[in-house]
Design a protein around this motif. Structure first.
Motif, PDB file in Angstrom:
ATOM      1  N   UNK A  30       0.836  -1.200   0.000  1.00 47.71           N
ATOM      2  CA  UNK A  30       0.000   0.000   0.000  1.00 47.71           C
ATOM      3  C   UNK A  30       0.873   1.252   0.000  1.00 47.71           C
ATOM      4  N   UNK A  31       0.413   2.278  -0.704  1.00 52.08           N
ATOM      5  CA  UNK A  31       1.143   3.541  -0.766  1.00 52.08           C
ATOM      6  C   UNK A  31       1.430   4.046   0.642  1.00 52.08           C
ATOM      7  N   UNK A  32       2.682   4.409   0.897  1.00 56.60           N
ATOM      8  CA  UNK A  32       3.073   4.925   2.192  1.00 56.60           C
ATOM      9  C   UNK A  32       3.581   3.878   3.166  1.00 56.60           C
ATOM     10  N   UNK A  57      12.724   3.686   4.313  1.00 50.67           N
ATOM     11  CA  UNK A  57      12.065   4.480   3.277  1.00 50.67           C
ATOM     12  C   UNK A  57      10.617   4.013   3.135  1.00 50.67           C
ATOM     13  N   UNK A  58       9.845   4.660   2.285  1.00 53.06           N
ATOM     14  CA  UNK A  58       8.442   4.275   2.097  1.00 53.06           C
ATOM     15  C   UNK A  58       8.168   3.884   0.648  1.00 53.06           C
ATOM     16  N   UNK A  70      10.477   3.379  -4.402  1.00 56.04           N
ATOM     17  CA  UNK A  70      10.774   3.518  -2.978  1.00 56.04           C
ATOM     18  C   UNK A  70      11.282   4.938  -2.763  1.00 56.04           C
ATOM     19  N   UNK A  71      10.718   5.615  -1.779  1.00 55.70           N
ATOM     20  CA  UNK A  71      11.105   7.000  -1.512  1.00 55.70           C
ATOM     21  C   UNK A  71      11.919   7.090  -0.229  1.00 55.70           C
ATOM     22  N   UNK A  76      17.930  10.267   6.592  1.00 57.89           N
ATOM     23  CA  UNK A  76      18.499   9.123   7.297  1.00 57.89           C
ATOM     24  C   UNK A  76      17.947   7.767   6.852  1.00 57.89           C
ATOM     25  N   UNK A  77      17.093   7.733   5.863  1.00 54.90           N
ATOM     26  CA  UNK A  77      16.577   6.442   5.386  1.00 54.90           C
ATOM     27  C   UNK A  77      17.687   5.675   4.676  1.00 54.90           C
ATOM     28  N   UNK A  78      17.748   4.371   4.942  1.00 58.58           N
ATOM     29  CA  UNK A  78      18.777   3.547   4.327  1.00 58.58           C
ATOM     30  C   UNK A  78      18.341   2.083   4.300  1.00 58.58           C
ATOM     31  N   UNK A  79      18.647   1.396   3.221  1.00 55.79           N
ATOM     32  CA  UNK A  79      18.510  -0.055   3.122  1.00 55.79           C
ATOM     33  C   UNK A  79      19.918  -0.591   2.893  1.00 55.79           C
TER      34      UNK A  79
END
Length: 132
Positions: A30-32, A57-58, A70-71, A76-79
């Motif tokens: 789902x979005x988000x 991320x989202x 993926x946004x 600070x988002x990281x995979x």
């Protein structure tokens, strides 16, 4: 289909590879939805994971050019994929990535990077944004 020489393949348009948790059990469809796991389609299990919820991320159902994406928040988002010797000492490699910079501030944004240790980087790709 697995291609000879392929080491890692991330495809956020394939909803079967996106999960909200780092255990890769709860679908991120789902979005988000947060993305805590992006499964590697190469067959080598180099899944990109994020165990910390605040650093995920989202998923965007209609992201870049209205395609699933993926946004990352740019802060600070990281995979992270697990360290693997397959990524060391490569004579060369090809990368294909589609991205859109949301922030234009002259700061470097890492797209991907592989560290050998604290002082040595095996390879990296950065985006530098500028309003010039």
């Amino acid at each position: 289909v697995v291609y000879p020489g392929l080491i890692v393949w991330f495809d956020p348009q394939d909803s079967s590879t996106l999960f909200q948790d780092s255990a890769c059990t709860t679908a991120a469809s789902a979005d988000g939805n947060p993305v805590g796991c992006l499964r590697d389609k190469s067959g080598k299990n180099h899944h990109a994971l994020q165990a910390t919820a605040a650093l995920r991320p989202v998923f965007r159902a209609a992201g870049i050019q209205n395609f699933p994406s993926i946004r990352f928040d740019g802060s600070n988002d990281i995979l992270s994929a697990p360290n693997s010797a397959e990524f060391n000492n490569m004579g060369g490699f090809t990368t294909f990535a589609i991205f859109y910079a949301m922030t234009v501030d002259g700061q470097p944004r890492a797209i991907y990077s592989k560290r050998i240790d604290q002082s040595n980087i095996s390879f990296s790709a950065f985006l530098f944004t500028s309003n010039k």
